[in-house]
Design a protein around this motif. Structure first.
Motif, short mmCIF file in Angstrom:
data_model
loop_
_atom_site.label_atom_id
_atom_site.label_comp_id
_atom_site.label_asym_id
_atom_site.label_seq_id
_atom_site.Cartn_x
_atom_site.Cartn_y
_atom_site.Cartn_z
N ALA A 55 0.86 -1.19 0.00
CA ALA A 55 0.00 0.00 0.00
C ALA A 55 0.89 1.23 0.00
O ALA A 55 1.60 1.49 0.97
N ALA B 77 3.05 3.64 -3.18
CA ALA B 77 4.22 3.48 -4.06
C ALA B 77 5.11 4.72 -3.96
O ALA B 77 5.57 5.26 -4.96
N ALA C 158 8.34 6.61 -1.34
CA ALA C 158 9.75 6.33 -1.05
C ALA C 158 9.95 4.94 -0.45
O ALA C 158 10.73 4.13 -0.96
N ILE C 159 9.23 4.63 0.62
CA ILE C 159 9.52 3.36 1.28
C ILE C 159 8.83 2.21 0.56
O ILE C 159 9.31 1.08 0.60
N GLY C 160 7.73 2.49 -0.12
CA GLY C 160 7.08 1.46 -0.93
C GLY C 160 8.06 0.93 -1.97
O GLY C 160 8.17 -0.27 -2.21
N ARG D 91 11.65 1.79 -2.15
CA ARG D 91 13.00 1.47 -1.65
C ARG D 91 12.98 0.33 -0.63
O ARG D 91 13.89 -0.50 -0.59
N TYR E 70 -7.06 1.43 -1.96
CA TYR E 70 -6.63 0.45 -0.96
C TYR E 70 -7.68 -0.65 -0.82
O TYR E 70 -7.36 -1.83 -0.64
N CYS F 297 2.88 1.20 3.40
CA CYS F 297 3.95 2.14 3.06
C CYS F 297 3.33 3.51 2.81
O CYS F 297 3.71 4.22 1.88
N PRO G 232 1.42 7.27 4.50
CA PRO G 232 1.66 8.22 5.58
C PRO G 232 1.15 7.69 6.93
O PRO G 232 0.12 7.01 7.01
N LEU H 57 -2.43 7.50 8.32
CA LEU H 57 -3.40 6.56 7.75
C LEU H 57 -3.28 5.16 8.35
O LEU H 57 -4.12 4.30 8.10
N GLN I 162 -6.07 2.05 8.08
CA GLN I 162 -5.73 1.01 7.09
C GLN I 162 -5.39 -0.33 7.76
O GLN I 162 -5.65 -1.38 7.19
N ASN J 171 4.90 0.14 8.38
CA ASN J 171 6.14 0.91 8.40
C ASN J 171 5.99 1.91 9.52
O ASN J 171 4.94 2.51 9.68
N VAL K 100 7.15 12.44 -5.66
CA VAL K 100 6.19 12.10 -4.60
C VAL K 100 6.21 13.23 -3.56
O VAL K 100 7.24 13.50 -2.93
N1 LIG Z 1 11.21 7.87 3.39
C1 LIG Z 1 11.93 7.20 4.30
O1 LIG Z 1 13.14 7.38 4.44
C2 LIG Z 1 11.28 6.18 5.18
C3 LIG Z 1 12.10 5.19 5.75
C4 LIG Z 1 11.54 4.19 6.54
C5 LIG Z 1 10.17 4.22 6.79
N2 LIG Z 1 9.38 5.21 6.25
C6 LIG Z 1 7.96 5.18 6.60
O2 LIG Z 1 7.22 4.76 5.45
C7 LIG Z 1 5.93 5.38 5.45
C8 LIG Z 1 5.74 6.13 4.17
O3 LIG Z 1 6.78 7.11 4.04
P1 LIG Z 1 7.32 7.54 2.60
O4 LIG Z 1 8.53 8.35 2.82
O5 LIG Z 1 7.39 6.36 1.72
O6 LIG Z 1 6.11 8.49 2.12
P2 LIG Z 1 5.85 9.00 0.64
O7 LIG Z 1 5.12 10.27 0.76
O8 LIG Z 1 7.11 8.94 -0.16
O9 LIG Z 1 4.88 7.88 0.01
C9 LIG Z 1 3.59 7.65 0.47
C10 LIG Z 1 2.79 7.10 -0.68
O10 LIG Z 1 1.50 6.69 -0.15
C11 LIG Z 1 0.53 7.07 -1.08
N3 LIG Z 1 -0.77 7.11 -0.44
C12 LIG Z 1 -1.41 8.17 0.12
N4 LIG Z 1 -2.62 7.79 0.56
C13 LIG Z 1 -2.75 6.47 0.27
C14 LIG Z 1 -3.79 5.52 0.45
N5 LIG Z 1 -4.93 5.85 1.05
N6 LIG Z 1 -3.58 4.25 0.03
C15 LIG Z 1 -2.43 3.90 -0.58
N7 LIG Z 1 -1.42 4.77 -0.80
C16 LIG Z 1 -1.58 6.04 -0.37
C17 LIG Z 1 1.01 8.41 -1.63
O11 LIG Z 1 0.38 8.76 -2.85
C18 LIG Z 1 2.50 8.15 -1.76
O12 LIG Z 1 2.80 7.64 -3.05
C19 LIG Z 1 5.92 6.26 6.70
O13 LIG Z 1 5.34 5.55 7.75
C20 LIG Z 1 7.39 6.53 6.98
O14 LIG Z 1 7.65 6.85 8.33
C21 LIG Z 1 9.91 6.16 5.44
#
Ligand SMILES: NC(=O)c1ccc[n+]([C@@H]2O[C@H](COP(=O)([O-])OP(=O)(O)OC[C@H]3O[C@@H](n4cnc5c(N)ncnc54)[C@H](O)[C@@H]3O)[C@@H](O)[C@H]2O)c1
Length: 369
Positions: free
Chosen positions: A10, A12, A14-16, A18, A63, A78, A80, A83, A87, A101, A182
């Motif tokens: 869920a 796509a 950064a963390i989705g 990477r 979702y 993956c 915010p 949510l 979720q 995450n 993103v």
């Molecule tokens: N970026 C990092 O370095 C990192 C590292 C480890 C963990 N995390 C954790 O991963 C999680 C996401 O962070 P991120 O940096 O990937 O955020 P991000 O903003 O890069 O990506 C979030 C994605 O979720 C999508 N999204 C929004 N609402 C949604 C929904 N209802 N259903 C499905 N997708 C939806 C967005 O469109 C976006 O593509 C957070 O909990 C963060 O703490 C991030």
């Protein structure tokens, strides 16, 4: 024969990409019987682009559609942090096992509800970051339990990422296509934004994993910089960027955990001081506890050289638990305790009153170290 496990990703972002897709699309994971069954993202075209790039079977813009996919056994959230609770509940109701995450939820009552619903529905839950999967952290706890540090005095951990918008520099924010632009706005918004839920969560999991649960917390917190700019667009911050927590572990063992806008002094791993010795980051005296040959479970070969391998390790904990019934040492109760520290810390700062924590968890016993 080994049961094939289908993963639904869920988000796509950064963390989705990477943490989940980059690792789970590798051949050794396929050989282990794990399939990237589906991905969803509400931004039109993003899930499709990610599915095509990483060979995911199905893609959706909602979702709810992903949850209806019968090939999905496990959902990795993956999305915010704000949510995650909703979720998580939806996944449990749909009969899917859930990986969060970090951070699992933003409030203790939400974490309670996730734990209760998961138990009632025979659903497994793993919440990142599984800091005690790291061999060096288990060594640290072992040294402490065996008395090598003497009587423990205090500890300090934290980062200075309160305002430097380091997420803006990620390769997923600086490009122009659907996977590289993103918007990270949620990192600054309520609920679930701010460096405490996003980053300090690592320090709190590590510190409590090594030292055990906290009894009381007090804090100071505020917003030093009110706005940031992403691609020229102003983002008004809603969450504090500067928070200093003081934790009471009992027996006069205290810790300072900070998130500030400048002056990082410890690195992500805590310094822990005792009357006979200290753990400074990953070192005990002159001994380096981190051994590159010893990694988290499943973090082998290519995975060991890739970013966010810890996220992959946490997802694989859930895979093994679902498949063989082997419970992970990464527990939802530990994640809830960290949520409690953060939530109670904000309450302490707001009221000026030290807060008694209402949750606890079982830290790893000596025989598991
Ligand atoms: N970026 C990092 O370095 C990192 C590292 C480890 C963990 N995390 C954790 O991963 C999680 C996401 O962070 P991120 O940096 O990937 O955020 P991000 O903003 O890069 O990506 C979030 C994605 O979720 C999508 N999204 C929004 N609402 C949604 C929904 N209802 N259903 C499905 N997708 C939806 C967005 O469109 C976006 O593509 C957070 O909990 C963060 O703490 C991030």
């Amino acid at each position: 024969m080994r049961k094939t496990i289908g993963i639904g990703v869920a988000g796509a972002g950064a963390i989705g990409i990477r943490g989940a897709l980059s690792h789970l699309s590798l051949q050794d994971v396929k050989d282990y019987g794990v399939r990237l069954a589906a991905i969803c993202d509400p931004v039109p075209g993003r899930a499709k682009a990610a599915a095509e790039k990483f060979g995911v079977t199905a893609y959706y813009e909602s979702y709810e559609e992903l949850l209806q996919d019968p090939n999905v056994d496990i959902v990795t959230l993956c999305t915010p942090i704000g949510l995650h609770y909703k979720q998580g509940v939806q996944a449990i109701e749909a009969g899917k096992h859930v990986h969060f995450n970090k951070t699992m939820t933003t409030r203790v009552e939400e974490a309670d509800d996730i734990i209760r619903r998961a138990a009632e529905n025979n659903i497994r839950v793993v919440a990142s970051p599984g800091m005690m999967l790291r061999p060096e952290n288990r060594k640290k706890r072992k040294l402490i339990l065996e008395g090598e540090l003497g009587q423990l005095g205090w500890a300090i951990a934290g980062t200075a990422r309160g305002t430097v918008a380091f997420h803006f520099e990620e390769e997923f924010r600086t490009g122009e296509n659907i996977l590289t632009s993103v918007n990270p706005e949620w990192y600054f918004k309520k609920p679930g934004g701010g460096p405490m839920y996003d980053i300090t969560s690592y320090m709190l999991h590590e510190l409590t994993g090594i030292l055990g649960p906290v009894q009381r917390v007090t804090a100071l917190s505020g917003q030093a910089v009110p706005e940031v700019f992403y691609q020229g667009k102003r983002i008004a911050k809603e969450m504090d960027d500067s928070t200093i927590l003081m934790l009471d572990f009992g027996s006069c063992l205290y810790a300072v955990v900070y998130t500030t806008i400048a002056g990082e002094i410890t690195g992500w791993s805590p310094n822990i001081y005792g009357t006979h010795g200290a753990l400074i980051g990953s070192k005990f005296g002159d001994t380096e506890l981190k051994d590159p040959a010893l990694t988290q479970p499943h973090v082998k070969g290519e995975h060991a050289h890739m970013r966010e391998a810890h996220v992959f390790a946490d997802i694989m904990q859930l895979v093994d638990w679902v498949r063989d019934g082997t419970p992970s040492i990464v527990t939802a109760e530990h994640a809830r305790h960290v949520v409690d520290i953060i939530e109670s810390g904000y309450r302490a700062a707001e009221t000026g009153q030290t807060q008694q924590l209402c949750t606890t968890f079982e830290p790893l016993p000596l025989e598991q170290l």
